[in-house]
Write a protein that holds these residues in place. Structure first.
Motif, mmCIF file in Angstrom:
data_model
loop_
_atom_site.group_PDB
_atom_site.id
_atom_site.type_symbol
_atom_site.label_atom_id
_atom_site.label_comp_id
_atom_site.label_asym_id
_atom_site.label_seq_id
_atom_site.Cartn_x
_atom_site.Cartn_y
_atom_site.Cartn_z
ATOM 1 N N PHE A 175 0.979 -1.147 0.184
ATOM 2 C CA PHE A 175 -0.116 -0.065 -0.013
ATOM 3 C C PHE A 175 0.713 1.294 -0.017
ATOM 4 N N CYS A 176 1.936 1.314 0.815
ATOM 5 C CA CYS A 176 2.750 2.214 0.813
ATOM 6 C C CYS A 176 3.575 2.536 -0.451
ATOM 7 N N VAL A 177 4.020 1.379 -1.039
ATOM 8 C CA VAL A 177 4.651 1.683 -2.507
ATOM 9 C C VAL A 177 3.745 2.254 -3.515
ATOM 10 N N PHE A 178 2.438 1.736 -3.338
ATOM 11 C CA PHE A 178 1.304 2.357 -4.499
ATOM 12 C C PHE A 178 1.076 3.652 -4.149
ATOM 13 N N GLN A 179 0.917 4.243 -2.792
ATOM 14 C CA GLN A 179 0.635 5.438 -2.628
ATOM 15 C C GLN A 179 1.799 6.263 -3.091
ATOM 16 N N GLU A 180 3.144 5.969 -2.583
ATOM 17 C CA GLU A 180 4.255 6.465 -3.248
ATOM 18 C C GLU A 180 4.473 6.790 -4.840
ATOM 19 N N TYR A 181 3.898 5.611 -5.529
ATOM 20 C CA TYR A 181 3.934 5.663 -7.095
ATOM 21 C C TYR A 181 2.974 6.820 -7.380
ATOM 22 N N LEU A 182 1.652 6.876 -6.748
ATOM 23 C CA LEU A 182 0.603 7.682 -7.280
ATOM 24 C C LEU A 182 1.151 9.059 -6.874
ATOM 25 N N SER A 183 1.668 9.260 -5.656
ATOM 26 C CA SER A 183 2.012 10.555 -5.326
ATOM 27 C C SER A 183 3.242 11.071 -6.276
ATOM 28 N N SER A 184 3.988 10.368 -6.749
ATOM 29 C CA SER A 184 5.126 10.547 -7.532
ATOM 30 C C SER A 184 4.620 11.080 -8.950
ATOM 31 N N MET A 185 3.500 10.599 -9.383
ATOM 32 C CA MET A 185 2.645 10.895 -10.567
ATOM 33 C C MET A 185 2.160 12.473 -10.536
ATOM 34 N N LEU A 186 1.826 12.891 -9.472
ATOM 35 C CA LEU A 186 1.082 14.056 -9.214
ATOM 36 C C LEU A 186 2.074 15.201 -9.092
ATOM 37 N N ASP A 187 1.858 16.302 -10.075
ATOM 38 C CA ASP A 187 2.843 17.209 -10.107
ATOM 39 C C ASP A 187 2.084 18.565 -9.518
ATOM 40 N N CYS A 188 2.641 18.547 -8.294
ATOM 41 C CA CYS A 188 1.965 19.776 -7.231
ATOM 42 C C CYS A 188 2.528 21.223 -7.684
ATOM 43 N N PRO A 189 1.663 22.106 -7.364
ATOM 44 C CA PRO A 189 2.150 23.417 -7.871
ATOM 45 C C PRO A 189 3.331 23.878 -6.773
ATOM 46 N N PRO A 190 4.374 24.683 -7.074
ATOM 47 C CA PRO A 190 5.447 24.945 -6.588
ATOM 48 C C PRO A 190 5.305 25.514 -5.094
ATOM 49 N N THR A 191 4.279 26.133 -4.738
ATOM 50 C CA THR A 191 3.828 26.919 -3.687
ATOM 51 C C THR A 191 2.991 26.175 -2.737
ATOM 52 N N CYS A 192 2.708 24.791 -2.969
ATOM 53 C CA CYS A 192 1.844 24.130 -2.302
ATOM 54 C C CYS A 192 2.591 22.657 -1.924
ATOM 55 N N SER A 193 1.925 21.969 -1.187
ATOM 56 C CA SER A 193 2.290 20.475 -0.572
ATOM 57 C C SER A 193 1.009 19.872 -0.930
ATOM 58 N N CYS A 194 1.300 18.630 -1.531
ATOM 59 C CA CYS A 194 0.172 17.813 -2.013
ATOM 60 C C CYS A 194 0.105 16.466 -1.417
ATOM 61 N N SER A 195 -0.657 15.759 -1.354
ATOM 62 C CA SER A 195 -0.927 14.254 -1.090
ATOM 63 C C SER A 195 -2.091 13.705 -1.914
ATOM 64 N N LEU A 196 -2.441 12.357 -1.485
ATOM 65 C CA LEU A 196 -3.533 11.662 -2.312
ATOM 66 C C LEU A 196 -4.681 12.348 -2.072
ATOM 67 N N THR A 197 -4.985 13.210 -0.930
ATOM 68 C CA THR A 197 -6.216 13.444 -0.402
ATOM 69 C C THR A 197 -6.242 15.073 -0.123
ATOM 70 N N GLU A 198 -5.297 15.904 -0.531
ATOM 71 C CA GLU A 198 -5.214 17.205 -0.088
ATOM 72 C C GLU A 198 -4.115 18.006 -0.725
ATOM 73 N N ILE A 199 -4.579 19.198 -0.953
ATOM 74 C CA ILE A 199 -3.862 20.047 -1.519
ATOM 75 C C ILE A 199 -3.699 21.455 -0.481
ATOM 76 N N TYR A 200 -2.445 21.875 -0.258
ATOM 77 C CA TYR A 200 -2.319 22.797 0.902
ATOM 78 C C TYR A 200 -1.494 23.774 0.480
ATOM 79 N N CYS A 201 -1.839 25.077 0.426
ATOM 80 C CA CYS A 201 -1.262 26.140 -0.282
ATOM 81 C C CYS A 201 -1.255 27.365 0.650
ATOM 82 N N ASN A 202 -0.253 27.406 1.554
ATOM 83 C CA ASN A 202 -0.172 28.508 2.425
ATOM 84 C C ASN A 202 0.943 29.512 2.154
#
Length: 498
Positions: free
Chosen positions: A19-46
């Motif tokens: 599950f951790c490997v799969f989660q890291e694989y999907l996270s690696s596919m996401l291109d998060c905006p430079p001023t944000c931090s992203c996970s599979l369930t959240e986009i956080y831009c502060n």
């Protein structure tokens, strides 16, 4: 036991690792905006950002052909929270910004430059429960943004609206305690003055009133033409319309406006369809302040129709399944060999009602060859009658049993009633053996009706018949012996020896 526990722990560790490997694989596919931090369930831009566009998570090109198999829509649907703070360039929130995040539950946009939100911005976010728009330069906000959402909380702290009819709905929500607005200190600007929103006074600005031409239900017959009208009144002048999505009947609309504050619309139904029976026809009136609606339920009457009549099927008991449709609900009667079936514990009708459908079974308990034959269902209401017949074969008659259909005078297996069975004026018990058939009829006895006699009653009748036949045979034998013994004479008429 220890071995089982050991292998269980090993399996759990492997599942967590995968599950951790799969989660890291999907996270690696996401291109998060430079001023944000992203996970599979959240986009956080502060962090501060001067970008004018809403942050969009993109997919990275990893150079692997296997990426095409990943469900991109599912990746966006998994994002349940978006937090944006200090984005001075974000001025407008559009529907295209939000439509990808269909699983979004929390949206926070605070201390940005947001001054407008498009009317359908949240139309693709039905799961939104929490929205925070605090400390933004919003001057107005429409209630229609939130009409399809089940909001638990709407935060507007630090927002100063322009006093007017556009924000009257917020004042009403505060008064009703909706979406947590009653706990917030909200303000509006009236010229050069800032006042509390709950103290704002606006004339000719309220939720519209509505009335319809009929009460809660409208009765009609299939094929009729019917016109219903709806009047919406208020200030500002409301928009009024009938919702006809899902309506089968042909319909036309005619709108009239009676200034200054009445909007009327007539709806004509042409050749009303039975498929609209039970349809809830709703009229909606809405303006800047809110929405009001009124409904009429259509009751379309039509003659019955038998949609299904199946051959007998063995279940817990034997069932002749049927489906009948009609309104008013039709009365059902059953006939066996052209004689009406009287309900009993051995044969009964069981059914359920759904809208204008009747579904159920004619249930027979342990039917025999006596119950073979045609079964006719008759359904009738005030608009008509319809029948349908099905043949039921349960058991093959034994070779020595007369065919009841070819010998109507025979008494078949029935339950006693006051009415004689047609063609049978006595109860006949027939004894079958290697000797000639002996029939014993008891005149004036109760005659069977069209419901089945139980096997115990048949056995009792046969026992009586056998007993009477045996008694008759013994009596004949005794008489024969006595005649032979005492009835002889010699040729001279003299008695012989004793």
């Amino acid at each position: 036991m220890d071995v089982c526990s050991y292998w269980s722990r090993i399996c759990c560790r492997r599942v967590l690792f995968l599950f951790c490997v799969f989660q890291e694989y999907l996270s690696s596919m996401l291109d998060c905006p430079p001023t944000c931090s992203c996970s599979l369930t959240e986009i956080y831009c502060n962090k501060s950002d001067t970008g004018k566009f809403f942050p969009v998570v993109a997919l990275q090109d990893t150079g692997s052909s296997g990426n095409s198999s990943v469900d991109i829509a599912e990746l966006f649907n998994n994002i349940s929270s978006i937090h944006i703070e200090n984005w001075t360039g974000l001025q407008t929130l559009r529907d295209v910004d939000m439509e990808l995040y269909t699983g979004l539950q929390r949206l926070i946009i605070i201390n940005c430059s947001l001054h407008s939100i498009q009317a359908r911005a949240f139309s693709q976010n039905p799961h939104l429960r929490y929205i925070n728009l605090s400390k933004n330069p919003l001057t107005t906000l429409s209630w229609q943004l939130f009409q399809n959402l089940q909001l638990s909380e709407l935060r507007l702290d630090g927002v100063v609206f322009d006093c007017g009819c556009d924000v009257r709905w917020i004042q009403l929500w505060q008064q009703r305690g909706e979406a947590g607005l009653h706990t917030q200190m909200l303000f509006c600007r009236n010229g050069a003055f800032k006042i509390r929103l709950q103290n704002m006074y606006i004339t000719l600005c309220d939720v519209p009133e509505i009335s319809v031409s009929h009460n809660s239900s409208l009765m009609m017959i299939e094929g009729d033409n019917v016109t219903v009208s709806c009047n919406g009144s208020g200030a500002p002048l409301p928009e009024v319309d009938w919702t006809v999505a899902g309506l089968h009947s042909i319909n036309t609309h005619l709108s009239n406006v009676y200034w200054p504050n009445i909007h009327s619309i007539n709806l004509t139904l042409v050749n009303v369809s039975r498929d609209d029976n039970g349809f809830l026809l709703t009229c909606i009136a809405e303006n800047l302040v809110g929405m009001t609606n009124a409904s009429i339920q259509l009751a379309v009457q039509f003659p019955p129709v038998i949609l299904k009549l199946s051959e007998p099927e063995r279940r817990h008991d034997t069932c002749i399944e049927f489906t009948v449709r009609g309104y008013p609900y039709p009365t059902l009667r059953w006939y066996h060999k052209q004689r009406e079936i009287l309900q009993s514990e051995y044969i009964r009708t069981e059914m359920d009602f759904y809208r204008d459908y009747l579904e159920g079974c004619l249930t027979l308990l342990n039917p025999t060859h006596y119950d073979n034959g045609n079964y006719t269902l008759e359904a009738s209401n005030s608009l008509g009658t319809v029948t349908k017949t099905v043949y039921g074969h349960f058991l093959t008659a034994p070779p020595f049993d007369p065919d009841a259909s070819s010998h109507p005078s025979n008494c078949i297996r029935q339950q006693p009633t006051e009415t004689p069975f047609h063609g049978c004026e006595s109860v006949c018990w027939v004894v079958f053996s290697s000797a000639p058939t002996v029939s014993v009829c008891i005149p004036g006895s109760p005659v069977p009706s069209n419901n089945a006699i139980r096997p115990e009653e048949e056995t009792f009748g046969v026992s009586i018949a056998v007993g009477l036949a045996g008694f008759t045979s013994v009596l004949l034998i005794v008489l024969f012996i006595l005649i032979n013994k005492y009835g002889r004479r010699n040729k001279y008429g003299l008695k012989g020896k004793s």
